[in-house]
Design a protein around this motif. Structure first.
Motif, PDB file in Angstrom:
ATOM      1  N   THR A  74       0.840  -1.193   0.000  1.00  0.00           N
ATOM      2  CA  THR A  74       0.000   0.000   0.000  1.00  0.00           C
ATOM      3  C   THR A  74       0.877   1.246   0.000  1.00  0.00           C
ATOM      4  OG1 THR A  74      -0.123  -0.127   2.417  1.00  0.00           O
ATOM      5  CG2 THR A  74      -1.990  -1.016   1.185  1.00  0.00           C
ATOM      6  N   TYR A  75       0.441   2.239  -0.764  1.00  0.00           N
ATOM      7  CA  TYR A  75       1.126   3.537  -0.804  1.00  0.00           C
ATOM      8  C   TYR A  75       0.136   4.629  -0.449  1.00  0.00           C
ATOM      9  CZ  TYR A  75       2.733   7.945  -2.750  1.00  0.00           C
ATOM     10  OH  TYR A  75       3.049   9.271  -2.914  1.00  0.00           O
ATOM     11  N   PHE A  76       0.458   5.400   0.574  1.00  0.00           N
ATOM     12  CA  PHE A  76      -0.350   6.539   0.995  1.00  0.00           C
ATOM     13  C   PHE A  76       0.350   7.831   0.612  1.00  0.00           C
ATOM     14  CE2 PHE A  76      -1.763   3.148   3.803  1.00  0.00           C
ATOM     15  CZ  PHE A  76      -3.137   3.339   3.874  1.00  0.00           C
ATOM     16  N   GLU A  77      -0.349   8.671  -0.114  1.00  0.00           N
ATOM     17  CA  GLU A  77       0.211   9.961  -0.507  1.00  0.00           C
ATOM     18  C   GLU A  77      -0.196  11.020   0.515  1.00  0.00           C
ATOM     19  OE1 GLU A  77       0.547  12.268  -4.726  1.00  0.00           O
ATOM     20  OE2 GLU A  77      -1.480  11.836  -4.005  1.00  0.00           O
ATOM     21  N   GLY A  78       0.724  11.920   0.815  1.00  0.00           N
ATOM     22  CA  GLY A  78       0.396  13.005   1.734  1.00  0.00           C
ATOM     23  C   GLY A  78       0.942  12.755   3.122  1.00  0.00           C
ATOM     24  N   THR A  79       0.487  13.571   4.067  1.00  0.00           N
ATOM     25  CA  THR A  79       0.971  13.536   5.437  1.00  0.00           C
ATOM     26  C   THR A  79      -0.077  12.931   6.347  1.00  0.00           C
ATOM     27  OG1 THR A  79       2.250  15.540   5.033  1.00  0.00           O
ATOM     28  CG2 THR A  79       1.880  14.928   7.338  1.00  0.00           C
ATOM     29  N   TYR A  80       0.370  12.098   7.259  1.00  0.00           N
ATOM     30  CA  TYR A  80      -0.539  11.432   8.177  1.00  0.00           C
ATOM     31  C   TYR A  80      -1.180  12.438   9.136  1.00  0.00           C
ATOM     32  CZ  TYR A  80      -2.035   8.577  12.157  1.00  0.00           C
ATOM     33  OH  TYR A  80      -2.752   8.015  13.163  1.00  0.00           O
ATOM     34  N   VAL A  81      -2.491  12.335   9.328  1.00  0.00           N
ATOM     35  CA  VAL A  81      -3.232  13.155  10.282  1.00  0.00           C
ATOM     36  C   VAL A  81      -3.857  12.218  11.304  1.00  0.00           C
ATOM     37  CG1 VAL A  81      -5.106  14.803  10.620  1.00  0.00           C
ATOM     38  CG2 VAL A  81      -3.720  14.893   8.522  1.00  0.00           C
ATOM     39  N   GLU A  82      -3.473  12.366  12.578  1.00  0.00           N
ATOM     40  CA  GLU A  82      -3.941  11.492  13.645  1.00  0.00           C
ATOM     41  C   GLU A  82      -5.469  11.466  13.694  1.00  0.00           C
ATOM     42  OE1 GLU A  82      -3.865   8.797  16.694  1.00  0.00           O
ATOM     43  OE2 GLU A  82      -2.099   9.582  15.660  1.00  0.00           O
ATOM     44  N   GLY A  83      -6.036  10.250  13.640  1.00  0.00           N
ATOM     45  CA  GLY A  83      -7.475  10.086  13.754  1.00  0.00           C
ATOM     46  C   GLY A  83      -8.241  10.257  12.460  1.00  0.00           C
ATOM     47  N   SER A  87      -8.060   6.119   2.574  1.00  0.00           N
ATOM     48  CA  SER A  87      -7.683   4.953   1.782  1.00  0.00           C
ATOM     49  C   SER A  87      -6.335   5.188   1.128  1.00  0.00           C
ATOM     50  CB  SER A  87      -8.740   4.695   0.697  1.00  0.00           C
ATOM     51  OG  SER A  87      -9.987   4.390   1.274  1.00  0.00           O
ATOM     52  N   PRO A  88      -5.619   4.106   0.791  1.00  0.00           N
ATOM     53  CA  PRO A  88      -4.343   4.285   0.095  1.00  0.00           C
ATOM     54  C   PRO A  88      -4.540   4.874  -1.286  1.00  0.00           C
ATOM     55  CG  PRO A  88      -4.967   1.972   0.155  1.00  0.00           C
ATOM     56  CD  PRO A  88      -5.929   2.683   1.027  1.00  0.00           C
ATOM     57  N   THR A  89      -3.503   5.516  -1.780  1.00  0.00           N
ATOM     58  CA  THR A  89      -3.530   6.067  -3.128  1.00  0.00           C
ATOM     59  C   THR A  89      -3.385   4.952  -4.157  1.00  0.00           C
ATOM     60  OG1 THR A  89      -2.539   8.118  -2.319  1.00  0.00           O
ATOM     61  CG2 THR A  89      -2.426   7.715  -4.695  1.00  0.00           C
ATOM     62  N   CYS A  90      -2.476   4.033  -3.893  1.00  0.00           N
ATOM     63  CA  CYS A  90      -2.227   2.896  -4.773  1.00  0.00           C
ATOM     64  C   CYS A  90      -1.977   1.675  -3.907  1.00  0.00           C
ATOM     65  CB  CYS A  90      -1.026   3.180  -5.683  1.00  0.00           C
ATOM     66  SG  CYS A  90      -0.743   1.945  -6.984  1.00  0.00           S
ATOM     67  N   ALA A  99      -3.558  -3.219  -7.954  1.00  0.00           N
ATOM     68  CA  ALA A  99      -4.829  -3.934  -8.009  1.00  0.00           C
ATOM     69  C   ALA A  99      -5.705  -3.349  -9.115  1.00  0.00           C
ATOM     70  CB  ALA A  99      -5.539  -3.821  -6.665  1.00  0.00           C
ATOM     71  N   PRO A 100      -6.541  -4.176  -9.736  1.00  0.00           N
ATOM     72  CA  PRO A 100      -7.402  -3.687 -10.822  1.00  0.00           C
ATOM     73  C   PRO A 100      -8.295  -2.521 -10.389  1.00  0.00           C
ATOM     74  CG  PRO A 100      -7.436  -6.081 -10.729  1.00  0.00           C
ATOM     75  CD  PRO A 100      -6.717  -5.620  -9.506  1.00  0.00           C
ATOM     76  N   GLU A 101      -8.625  -2.444  -9.094  1.00  0.00           N
ATOM     77  CA  GLU A 101      -9.523  -1.403  -8.606  1.00  0.00           C
ATOM     78  C   GLU A 101      -8.856  -0.044  -8.464  1.00  0.00           C
ATOM     79  OE1 GLU A 101      -8.826  -4.173  -6.772  1.00  0.00           O
ATOM     80  OE2 GLU A 101     -10.452  -5.439  -7.523  1.00  0.00           O
ATOM     81  N   VAL A 102      -7.522   0.013  -8.535  1.00  0.00           N
ATOM     82  CA  VAL A 102      -6.830   1.293  -8.380  1.00  0.00           C
ATOM     83  C   VAL A 102      -7.157   2.197  -9.567  1.00  0.00           C
ATOM     84  CG1 VAL A 102      -4.597   2.447  -8.143  1.00  0.00           C
ATOM     85  CG2 VAL A 102      -4.942   0.176  -7.137  1.00  0.00           C
TER      86      VAL A 102
END
Length: 296
Positions: A74-83, A87-90, A99-102
Motif C-alpha cells: 500500500t502507498y499513501f500519498e500526503g501527510t498522516y493526520v492522527e485520527g 484509503s491508500p492512493t495505490c 490492483a485492478p480497482e486502483v
C-alpha cells in the motif's frame, strides 16, 4: 427467562451460526470486522474502528488459521493526520502490480518493482513509501470456543528476515514449523512485541499443541467467511485522501523528483533452504518441538 439468564455464559454456539441482518439493521448497521491492532506497541482488540479491549501484556496467544497467499502493498500519498481515516492512493494484492480497482490516475507504475515509491528513501529515512503488509486470521487463546476470527495486519519487520533464536518473524517461524512437520494451525502461537525494535514489531514462537476441542473449531473456522474476509485487502475507493500512514506511523510526503527505480527488496530476502524433517502428526512430536524451542 430473565435477561441475566439469557446472557449468562454467552450465546449458545448453535445460535451464533444465524445470519443476523435484522439485528444489524435495527441497531444501526454492522458492527464491523474484528481485528487486533498493534498501535503504540500495545495489543488492541477492535471491532470496526472501535477499540473495546487492550492488554498490558507483551505477548498474546493465538491460533493462526489462515494467511493471505501473498504479501500486500500500500502507498499513501500526503501527510498522516492522527485520527483521520483514509484509503491508500495505490495498492497491490500480489505485491507485483497495482490492483485492478486502483484508479488509473492514482497508479504509480505499471509494475511494483519499477515504481518510484519502491525506491529506498521515498519513505521515512531509508524506507520505501510503498509498504508491505501481511494479513493473517487468528483465534484468541482461551476464547477459541467463541469462534470469533480476528484480523492481524503485520508490518514488514514482523514478516521478513531470518530473525534470531526465539525471535523469529512470521515467515521464518512458518519455515521452522514446516521443517518439523508441524502445521501452523496445529499450535498455539505466541505473538510477542520485540522490545528492542523502535517501532511495533512482533516475533513468534510455538507454545503448545492445540487440543482436540480446539482442533474441531479450527477445522470449522479456517475456511469460514470471517477467515476469508480477514486476509483480504479491501479498499474503499471512494474514501477521501490525504491518506493515513500504514501501521500507525507517519508517512513521509512523496519526493518531488522521482529517483531511478531499483529492483532489490531489502525487506524480503530470499528464504534460506531448510531441509525438512520427516513429518509426523503425533501429539508427542508437537510437544517435542515446543519443549525443544529454547534448546535449539
Amino acid at each position: 427467562m430473565s435477561e441475566i439468564a439469557l446472557f449468562k455464559g454467552g450465546v449458545p454456539a448453535y445460535l451464533r451460526q444465524l445470519e443476523d441482518d435484522t439485528t444489524n439493521a435495527l441497531a444501526g448497521g454492522e458492527m464491523g470486522a474484528r481485528r487486533v491492532s498493534i498501535k503504540g506497541g500495545v495489543f488492541r482488540e477492535m471491532i470496526g474502528s472501535k477499540e473495546y479491549r487492550t492488554s498490558d501484556d507483551r505477548a498474546m496467544g493465538v491460533i493462526i488459521i489462515k494467511a493471505a497467499p501473498s504479501v500486500h502493498r500500500t502507498y499513501f500519498e500526503g501527510t498522516y493526520v492522527e485520527g483521520q481515516a483514509s484509503s491508500p492512493t495505490c495498492w497491490s494484492s500480489n505485491s507485483q502490480t497495482p490492483a485492478p480497482e486502483v484508479p488509473e490516475t492514482q497508479r504509480q507504475a505499471a509494475k511494483c518493482m519499477d515504481c518510484p515509491q519502491n525506491v529506498k528513501g521515498s519513505g521515512q529515512g531509508e524506507t520505501r513509501a510503498c509498504r508491505y503488509q501481511q494479513r493473517i486470521a487468528v483465534l484468541l487463546e482461551g476464547e477459541v470456543e467463541k469462534r470469533e476470527v480476528y484480523q492481524v495486519v503485520l508490518p514488514p519487520t514482523s514478516v521478513f528476515g531470518d530473525g534470531e533464536k526465539n525471535k523469529l518473524p512470521l515467515q521464518a517461524y512458518a519455515r521452522h514449523l514446516r521443517a518439523h512437520g508441524t502445521p501452523i494451525a496445529g499450535v498455539i502461537t505466541e505473538m510477542r512485541f520485540d522490545t528492542a525494535s523502535p517501532t511495533p514489531k512482533l516475533i513468534f514462537k510455538p507454545v503448545r499443541p492445540i487440543t482436540e476441542e480446539e482442533l474441531a473449531v479450527v477445522q470449522e473456522m479456517k475456511n469460514s467467511k470471517e477467515a476469508e474476509e480477514a486476509i483480504k485487502l479491501t479498499v474503499n475507493v471512494s474514501a477521501p485522501k490525504p491518506a493515513a500512514a500504514l501501521f500507525d506511523t507517519p508517512a513521509k510526503p512523496a519526493p518531488k523528483a522521482k529517483p531511478s527505480p531499483v529492483v532489490e527488496e531489502e525487506e524480503a530476502p530470499p528464504p534460506k533452504k531448510i531441509e525438512a524433517k520427516k513429518p509426523t502428526a503425533s501429539s508427542a512430536s508437537l510437544e517435542s518441538l515446543v519443549d525443544g524451542w529454547d534448546d535449539e
